[in-house]
Write a protein that holds these residues in place. Structure first.
Motif, mmCIF file in Angstrom:
data_model
loop_
_atom_site.group_PDB
_atom_site.id
_atom_site.type_symbol
_atom_site.label_atom_id
_atom_site.label_comp_id
_atom_site.label_asym_id
_atom_site.label_seq_id
_atom_site.Cartn_x
_atom_site.Cartn_y
_atom_site.Cartn_z
ATOM 1 N N UNK A 145 15.168 12.474 17.018
ATOM 2 C CA UNK A 145 14.884 12.006 15.468
ATOM 3 C C UNK A 145 13.821 11.751 15.231
ATOM 4 N N UNK A 146 12.725 11.551 16.046
ATOM 5 C CA UNK A 146 11.434 10.989 15.682
ATOM 6 C C UNK A 146 9.968 11.925 15.622
ATOM 7 N N UNK A 147 10.185 12.394 14.504
ATOM 8 C CA UNK A 147 9.237 13.623 14.034
ATOM 9 C C UNK A 147 8.102 13.040 13.111
ATOM 10 N N UNK A 148 8.283 11.747 12.535
ATOM 11 C CA UNK A 148 7.253 11.431 11.385
ATOM 12 C C UNK A 148 6.238 10.501 12.104
ATOM 13 N N UNK A 149 4.821 10.363 11.483
ATOM 14 C CA UNK A 149 3.973 9.353 12.078
ATOM 15 C C UNK A 149 4.291 8.208 11.460
ATOM 16 N N UNK A 150 3.512 7.117 11.922
ATOM 17 C CA UNK A 150 3.728 5.879 11.526
ATOM 18 C C UNK A 150 3.770 5.539 10.231
ATOM 19 N N UNK A 151 3.229 6.419 9.271
ATOM 20 C CA UNK A 151 3.247 6.139 7.905
ATOM 21 C C UNK A 151 4.165 6.795 7.251
ATOM 22 N N UNK A 152 5.141 7.553 8.082
ATOM 23 C CA UNK A 152 6.140 8.300 7.236
ATOM 24 C C UNK A 152 5.714 9.588 6.616
ATOM 25 N N UNK A 153 4.316 9.747 6.577
ATOM 26 C CA UNK A 153 4.038 10.677 5.445
ATOM 27 C C UNK A 153 3.776 12.317 5.990
ATOM 28 N N UNK A 154 3.703 12.278 7.340
ATOM 29 C CA UNK A 154 3.369 13.541 8.104
ATOM 30 C C UNK A 154 4.301 13.700 9.091
ATOM 31 N N UNK A 155 4.622 15.029 9.585
ATOM 32 C CA UNK A 155 5.197 15.425 10.827
ATOM 33 C C UNK A 155 4.127 15.280 11.790
ATOM 34 N N UNK A 156 4.605 14.615 13.052
ATOM 35 C CA UNK A 156 3.709 14.556 14.270
ATOM 36 C C UNK A 156 4.169 15.163 15.411
ATOM 37 N N UNK A 157 3.322 15.685 16.152
ATOM 38 C CA UNK A 157 3.755 16.110 17.603
ATOM 39 C C UNK A 157 3.319 15.007 18.542
ATOM 40 N N UNK A 158 4.435 14.467 19.042
ATOM 41 C CA UNK A 158 4.441 13.551 20.185
ATOM 42 C C UNK A 158 3.504 13.824 21.318
ATOM 43 N N UNK A 159 3.287 15.394 21.703
ATOM 44 C CA UNK A 159 2.811 15.600 22.861
ATOM 45 C C UNK A 159 0.776 15.572 23.058
ATOM 46 N N UNK A 160 0.292 15.922 21.575
ATOM 47 C CA UNK A 160 -0.860 15.777 21.601
ATOM 48 C C UNK A 160 -1.423 15.499 20.127
ATOM 49 N N UNK A 161 -0.437 14.751 19.343
ATOM 50 C CA UNK A 161 -0.724 13.989 18.254
ATOM 51 C C UNK A 161 -1.033 14.860 17.049
ATOM 52 N N UNK A 162 -0.777 16.288 17.121
ATOM 53 C CA UNK A 162 -1.025 17.070 15.894
ATOM 54 C C UNK A 162 -0.003 16.647 14.673
ATOM 55 N N UNK A 163 -0.909 16.468 13.561
ATOM 56 C CA UNK A 163 -0.188 16.260 12.155
ATOM 57 C C UNK A 163 -0.069 17.323 11.351
ATOM 58 N N UNK A 164 1.132 17.378 10.549
ATOM 59 C CA UNK A 164 1.424 18.511 9.990
ATOM 60 C C UNK A 164 1.985 17.867 8.557
ATOM 61 N N UNK A 165 1.620 18.687 7.361
ATOM 62 C CA UNK A 165 2.191 18.251 6.101
ATOM 63 C C UNK A 165 3.742 18.393 5.918
ATOM 64 N N UNK A 166 4.552 17.694 5.327
ATOM 65 C CA UNK A 166 5.888 17.979 5.230
ATOM 66 C C UNK A 166 6.144 18.966 4.118
ATOM 67 N N UNK A 167 5.433 19.036 3.190
ATOM 68 C CA UNK A 167 5.833 20.131 2.295
ATOM 69 C C UNK A 167 5.514 21.660 2.899
ATOM 70 N N UNK A 168 4.715 21.737 3.488
ATOM 71 C CA UNK A 168 4.110 23.054 4.031
ATOM 72 C C UNK A 168 4.297 23.504 5.376
ATOM 73 N N UNK A 169 4.172 22.330 6.251
ATOM 74 C CA UNK A 169 4.317 22.657 7.610
ATOM 75 C C UNK A 169 2.903 22.924 8.132
ATOM 76 N N UNK A 170 1.812 22.703 7.386
ATOM 77 C CA UNK A 170 0.534 23.168 7.841
ATOM 78 C C UNK A 170 -0.243 22.036 8.468
#
Length: 111
Positions: A53-78
């Motif tokens: 259940x740990x999908x958000x970055x430290x700010x809680x505003x983006x989804x984050x991949x734990x493997x390489x740190x990619x950040x994704x917009x919550x609203x679009x997945x971009x």
């Protein structure tokens, strides 16, 4: 449709992971809306979380991949940062009623 959880089990600013058969699903609530994505980073095809259940970055505003740190917009997945910049998570159809959050499926037999 497949029930994922009770509406009360995904609070504002929270994320959760689910497994539906072979499909891994991310659910996140932002601004009162539920977003569902396939839990699969477009860069390497791995699940995003390193702990349940740990999908958000430290700010809680983006989804984050734990493997390489990619950040994704919550609203679009971009992806807006990281090795898959410009790619997107596969969005899934969410249906929410007063009691439950559902994954909308294409199969007629689920209706």
């Amino acid at each position: 449709m497949i029930r994922l959880c009770a509406t009360s089990e995904l609070l504002e600013g929270q994320s959760r992971g689910f497994t539906v058969g072979e499909l891994k699903v991310i659910a996140v609530r932002r601004d009162g809306r539920t977003y569902l994505y396939e839990n699969r980073c477009p860069h390497r095809g791995v699940p995003l979380e390193w702990r349940p259940d740990q999908f958000l970055d430290d700010s809680g505003s983006l989804l984050q991949c734990a493997t390489h740190g990619a950040l994704f917009l919550i609203e679009s997945g971009e992806c807006v940062a990281g090795p898959c910049d410009g790619q997107t998570l596969r969005q899934l159809d969410a249906v929410e009623d007063k009691d439950s959050i559902w994954l909308q499926t294409d199969r007629q037999s689920d209706s």
